[in-house]
Design a protein around this motif. Structure first.
Motif, PDB file in Angstrom:
ATOM      1  N   GLU A  35      -3.575  -9.005  -2.321  1.00 35.09           N
ATOM      2  CA  GLU A  35      -4.399  -7.991  -2.999  1.00 35.09           C
ATOM      3  C   GLU A  35      -3.513  -6.885  -3.574  1.00 35.09           C
ATOM      4  OE1 GLU A  35      -7.613  -6.387  -0.594  1.00 35.09           O
ATOM      5  OE2 GLU A  35      -8.218  -8.401   0.036  1.00 35.09           O
ATOM      6  N   ALA A  39      -3.158  -5.895  -7.505  1.00 34.82           N
ATOM      7  CA  ALA A  39      -3.414  -4.516  -7.939  1.00 34.82           C
ATOM      8  C   ALA A  39      -2.180  -3.922  -8.609  1.00 34.82           C
ATOM      9  CB  ALA A  39      -3.836  -3.665  -6.744  1.00 34.82           C
ATOM     10  N   HIS A  42      -1.686  -4.531 -12.231  1.00 35.49           N
ATOM     11  CA  HIS A  42      -2.572  -3.822 -13.160  1.00 35.49           C
ATOM     12  C   HIS A  42      -1.938  -2.576 -13.765  1.00 35.49           C
ATOM     13  CE1 HIS A  42      -6.424  -5.725 -11.244  1.00 35.49           C
ATOM     14  NE2 HIS A  42      -5.647  -6.610 -11.833  1.00 35.49           N
ATOM     15  N   ASN A  48      -4.236   3.865  -9.920  1.00 29.55           N
ATOM     16  CA  ASN A  48      -4.740   2.526  -9.636  1.00 29.55           C
ATOM     17  C   ASN A  48      -5.512   2.542  -8.315  1.00 29.55           C
ATOM     18  OD1 ASN A  48      -5.033  -0.183  -8.945  1.00 29.55           O
ATOM     19  ND2 ASN A  48      -3.145  -0.765 -10.016  1.00 29.55           N
ATOM     20  N   ALA A  49      -6.835   2.679  -8.400  1.00 28.49           N
ATOM     21  CA  ALA A  49      -7.679   2.780  -7.199  1.00 28.49           C
ATOM     22  C   ALA A  49      -7.607   1.515  -6.352  1.00 28.49           C
ATOM     23  CB  ALA A  49      -9.124   3.065  -7.600  1.00 28.49           C
ATOM     24  N   GLU A  50      -7.545   0.349  -7.000  1.00 24.72           N
ATOM     25  CA  GLU A  50      -7.464  -0.915  -6.249  1.00 24.72           C
ATOM     26  C   GLU A  50      -6.194  -0.949  -5.399  1.00 24.72           C
ATOM     27  OE1 GLU A  50      -7.824  -4.603  -8.471  1.00 24.72           O
ATOM     28  OE2 GLU A  50      -9.254  -3.614  -9.819  1.00 24.72           O
ATOM     29  N   TYR A  51      -5.088  -0.508  -5.990  1.00 22.70           N
ATOM     30  CA  TYR A  51      -3.812  -0.500  -5.274  1.00 22.70           C
ATOM     31  C   TYR A  51      -3.884   0.429  -4.060  1.00 22.70           C
ATOM     32  CZ  TYR A  51       1.111   0.403  -4.256  1.00 22.70           C
ATOM     33  OH  TYR A  51       2.320   0.552  -3.624  1.00 22.70           O
ATOM     34  N   ALA A  53      -6.554   1.515  -2.456  1.00 22.44           N
ATOM     35  CA  ALA A  53      -7.505   0.982  -1.465  1.00 22.44           C
ATOM     36  C   ALA A  53      -6.848  -0.139  -0.664  1.00 22.44           C
ATOM     37  CB  ALA A  53      -8.770   0.486  -2.152  1.00 22.44           C
ATOM     38  N   ALA A  54      -6.106  -1.013  -1.346  1.00 23.19           N
ATOM     39  CA  ALA A  54      -5.439  -2.127  -0.671  1.00 23.19           C
ATOM     40  C   ALA A  54      -4.351  -1.613   0.274  1.00 23.19           C
ATOM     41  CB  ALA A  54      -4.857  -3.096  -1.697  1.00 23.19           C
ATOM     42  N   LYS A  57      -6.064  -0.235   3.312  1.00 27.17           N
ATOM     43  CA  LYS A  57      -6.534  -1.346   4.152  1.00 27.17           C
ATOM     44  C   LYS A  57      -5.350  -1.955   4.914  1.00 27.17           C
ATOM     45  CE  LYS A  57      -9.091  -5.691   3.858  1.00 27.17           C
ATOM     46  NZ  LYS A  57      -9.692  -6.672   2.945  1.00 27.17           N
TER      47      LYS A  57
END
Length: 170
Positions: A35, A39, A42, A48-51, A53-54, A57
């Motif tokens: 993940e 991310a 991108h 980069n919110a996905e990065y 968040a990952a 996590k």
């Protein structure tokens, strides 16, 4: 739970911790790494919110791995099936009658990492369990609860290991 103190638990409780640790190490770690790579591809990491968040996590997973490793290292396994006697101790299943309303309730005293109120498994460190430790059939335990003082009479003490839920295939 602090430092190097042993953590009492049943054999089943230890196995659940080991299974969770194995799953986090062999499945979740790889998944979160992929993940993060996706991310990262991108672009700009600052926005980069996905990065982010990952990465968060990943931090939670690594923290849980450390916690589980610590608990497993400090596990003091006590098998209820090998216990006996006439007093309430760790691993006992205790049948009680609330002297105020004559309701019968049963609790199993387990380690903090295994407590599950839905199953009526309570931590040996909980107020109810502490009030029960050392009691015999016929004894009354006085427990301070949010609704006031409750008196619970011990009517049965058993040590058979109740059937555990089947282990999930991972």
């Amino acid at each position: 739970m602090s430092g190097s103190d042993n953590i009492p638990m049943t054999p089943h409780g230890l196995q659940k911790l080991k299974d969770e640790l194995k799953h986090l190490q062999s499945v979740e770690r790889g998944k979160i790494s992929r993940e993060i790579e996706v991310a990262r591809a991108h672009g700009d990491l600052r926005e980069n919110a996905e990065y982010h968040a990952a990465k968060e996590k990943q931090s939670h997973i690594e923290g849980r791995i450390l916690t589980l490793g610590d608990w497993i290292a400090r596990a003091e396994v006590i098998d209820p099936a090998k216990l006996g006697g006439d007093k309430v101790v760790f691993g006992a299943t205790v049948e009680l009658v609330d002297t105020e309303n004559d309701k019968t309730i049963s609790y199993r005293l387990v380690g903090e990492t295994e407590a599950d109120l839905k199953k009526r498994w309570i931590a040996v460190t909980s107020p109810v369990a502490r009030a029960l430790i050392g009691k015999k059939v016929g004894d009354v335990a006085t427990v301070q609860s949010p609704g006031g003082v409750r008196e619970l009479e011990v009517v049965k003490i058993s040590f058979e290991d109740p059937q555990e839920e089947p282990a999930s295939a991972s």
